[in-house]
Design a protein around this motif. Structure first.
Motif, PDB file in Angstrom:
ATOM      1  N   LEU A  46       0.922  -1.261  -0.062  1.00 29.20           N
ATOM      2  CA  LEU A  46      -0.170   0.107  -0.131  1.00 29.20           C
ATOM      3  C   LEU A  46       0.940   1.132  -0.106  1.00 29.20           C
ATOM      4  CD1 LEU A  46      -2.762   1.146   0.002  1.00 29.20           C
ATOM      5  CD2 LEU A  46      -2.965   0.855   2.472  1.00 29.20           C
ATOM      6  N   ALA A  89      -0.497   3.981   6.000  1.00 24.34           N
ATOM      7  CA  ALA A  89      -1.948   3.725   6.659  1.00 24.34           C
ATOM      8  C   ALA A  89      -1.997   3.156   8.171  1.00 24.34           C
ATOM      9  CB  ALA A  89      -2.698   2.722   5.956  1.00 24.34           C
ATOM     10  N   GLN A 143     -12.626   0.166   1.994  1.00 23.70           N
ATOM     11  CA  GLN A 143     -11.094   0.825   2.207  1.00 23.70           C
ATOM     12  C   GLN A 143     -11.259   2.123   2.680  1.00 23.70           C
ATOM     13  OE1 GLN A 143      -9.089   0.490  -1.735  1.00 23.70           O
ATOM     14  NE2 GLN A 143      -9.183  -1.787  -1.741  1.00 23.70           N
ATOM     15  N   LEU A 147      -9.743   3.141   6.262  1.00 25.21           N
ATOM     16  CA  LEU A 147      -8.661   4.420   6.302  1.00 25.21           C
ATOM     17  C   LEU A 147      -9.187   5.358   7.224  1.00 25.21           C
ATOM     18  CD1 LEU A 147      -7.862   5.175   2.562  1.00 25.21           C
ATOM     19  CD2 LEU A 147      -6.356   4.333   4.152  1.00 25.21           C
ATOM     20  N   PHE A 201      -4.717  -3.296   3.482  1.00 24.72           N
ATOM     21  CA  PHE A 201      -5.271  -2.094   4.043  1.00 24.72           C
ATOM     22  C   PHE A 201      -5.369  -2.404   5.634  1.00 24.72           C
ATOM     23  CE2 PHE A 201      -6.773   1.238   1.321  1.00 24.72           C
ATOM     24  CZ  PHE A 201      -6.377   0.696   0.029  1.00 24.72           C
ATOM     25  N   GLU A 367      -5.691   3.252  -3.484  1.00 22.20           N
ATOM     26  CA  GLU A 367      -4.608   2.792  -3.505  1.00 22.20           C
ATOM     27  C   GLU A 367      -3.359   2.852  -4.770  1.00 22.20           C
ATOM     28  OE1 GLU A 367      -5.857  -1.892  -4.639  1.00 22.20           O
ATOM     29  OE2 GLU A 367      -4.437  -1.687  -3.187  1.00 22.20           O
TER      30      GLU A 367
END
Ligand SMILES: Nc1ncnc2c1ncn2[C@@H]1O[C@H](COP(=O)(O)OP(=O)(O)OP(=O)(O)O)[C@@H](O)[C@H]1O
Ligand SMILES: [Mg+2]
Length: 402
Positions: A46, A89, A143, A147, A201, A367
């Protein structure tokens, strides 16, 4: 035309033999291409996130982040030669934890995990119209939620496994187990915790799909006709029961449904606490969605009578691949808004080559390396995607009473 083809006797079409041969050719060729591009066992990585992106996902100002760094507090970002800061992340999660421990605001929670009494949110993304944007929406939503600090489980319920392959799982050659193993009727059933895989992730796990999932569509009618067991008659509880085991590990589950109204979709809908119906605003798509709603209603009624609890906190229509400058599409959105009012998400997902371009390398907007896509195209796409996902996140938080 050459002499050879003219003199060739007309042979009957051997359809079955030929499609078997052609199917085999396609899968061998694609396998080769895939191996070149994504070597088996290659782990997805990532990219890091710019200070500006981190500020947006955390909901703090860039100057707050800069000050933290200058004061030597919280995780330290990487700094490029031109002085640009970026965080991984994982570091974004550490920043949340740091801010909760040292932040000034008592009321604000940077780590948004469920608190006691807040129910696991299970979102089913449906529509039996193929290509309506289910997988794109489900993957980006999962995702985005990760995040923004949530603990997310994505379930790929489509035997075609598109969401799995976006996350680097290729059922054609990775031996992946699917949710089928947790919902099957025979003695081979496994706990869902054994099937869950981490993704690139942090905060996002996935239950990949494979072709075997399709078996559930054939097993269920057989199980329903079994006189000695009730398992088939309560087929619709199988996903919700499988998920009970991992309830306390996640805040949100996102289920990408197949483009069919079969037992898998029904089982996902009865497990769901909310539903997103993705719709591309074109006449044929909207007509087909109308049929889908009629069929779905017709199926859910008797199931409810049989004891299924379809207790939704909310459901929303999400306009996908929208081109506002296309007049018929804009009219269709207007037409749907007058009919469905508050059941439509206020934000729409715009059509963007950024999505299809990222898709070529099996990546999402979150990404893909931004340098790979024209800046303005990327900005426009991510703004629209973030707005849709932020609206869904606030519906989730509202369900928790926040
Ligand atoms: N906003 C968008 N802009 C451009 N292309 C998009 C967008 N959303 C989806 N697509 C593309 O449209 C195609 C279909 O999207 P997607 O796979 O998400 O639909 P789906 O409903 O999951 O399809 P299926 O019914 O086959 O599962 C994909 O190639 C995807 O990359
Ligand atoms: Mg799909």
């Amino acid at each position: 035309m050459n002499a050879n083809s003219m003199s060739r006797p007309k042979s009957p079409l051997h359809f079955e033999d030929q499609i078997l041969e052609q199917g085999d050719m396609i899968s061998k060729k694609l396998h080769l291409l895939s191996v070149q591009r994504f070597p088996p066992n290659a782990r997805k990585t990532l990219r890091s996130f710019s200070l500006a992106e981190v500020a947006v996902y955390l909901g703090v100002s860039q100057s707050t982040l800069k000050k933290l760094h200058l004061d030597g507090k919280g995780p330290s970002p990487q700094t490029s030669s031109s002085g640009r800061r970026s965080y991984t992340a994982e570091q974004m999660i550490e920043l949340r934890e740091y801010l909760d421990q040292h932040g000034r605001s008592e009321s604000r929670m940077y780590v948004p995990h469920r608190r006691p009494g807040e129910k696991l949110q299970i979102i089913a993304v449906v529509n039996f119209k193929g290509g309506s944007g289910k997988t794109t929406s489900a993957a980006h939503l999962s995702q985005y939620l990760a995040l923004t600090g949530h603990r997310v489980l994505a379930i790929d319920l489509d035997p075609q496994a598109s969401m799995s392959s976006l996350h680097g799982f290729q059922p054609e050659f990775d031996q992946v187990a699917s949710i089928y193993d947790a919902i099957r009727y025979d003695g081979e059933k496994k706990p869902v915790s054994e099937i869950i895989r981490p993704t690139n992730f942090p905060g996002l796990d996935i239950v990949p799909a494979n072709l075997e999932l399709q078996e559930f569509e054939y097993d269920t009618p057989l199980a329903m006709s079994n006189k000695t067991s009730n398992e088939g008659k309560t087929f619709f509880t199988r996903i919700s029961r499988a998920l009970q085991e991992v309830d306390d590990r996640y805040d949100v589950v996102v289920i990408d449904c197949p483009p069919q109204l079969g037992y898998l979709t029904i089982t996902a809908l009865t497990a769901a606490t909310s539903v997103l119906i993705t719709i591309h605003p074109q006449m044929l798509d909207v007509m087909s969605m109308g049929q889908f709603l009629l069929m779905l209603g017709g199926i859910l009624k008797p199931i409810r009578a049989a004891g299924a609890e379809v207790n939704l906190e909310w459901y929303r229509y999400l306009i996908t691949r929208y081109e506002p400058t296309d007049v018929p599409q804009a009219q269709m959105v207007g037409f749907m808004s007058t009919m469905f009012h508050e059941f439509m998400l206020t934000n729409q997902m715009l059509k963007s080559t950024a999505i299809s371009d990222a898709g070529i390398t099996k990546q999402t907007l979150y990404e893909v390396e931004k340098a790979a896509i024209t800046r303005s195209t990327y900005e426009r796409a991510i703004e629209s995607m973030d707005a849709v996902n932020a609206e869904i996140a606030s519906l989730i938080h509202a369900s928790w009473g926040r």
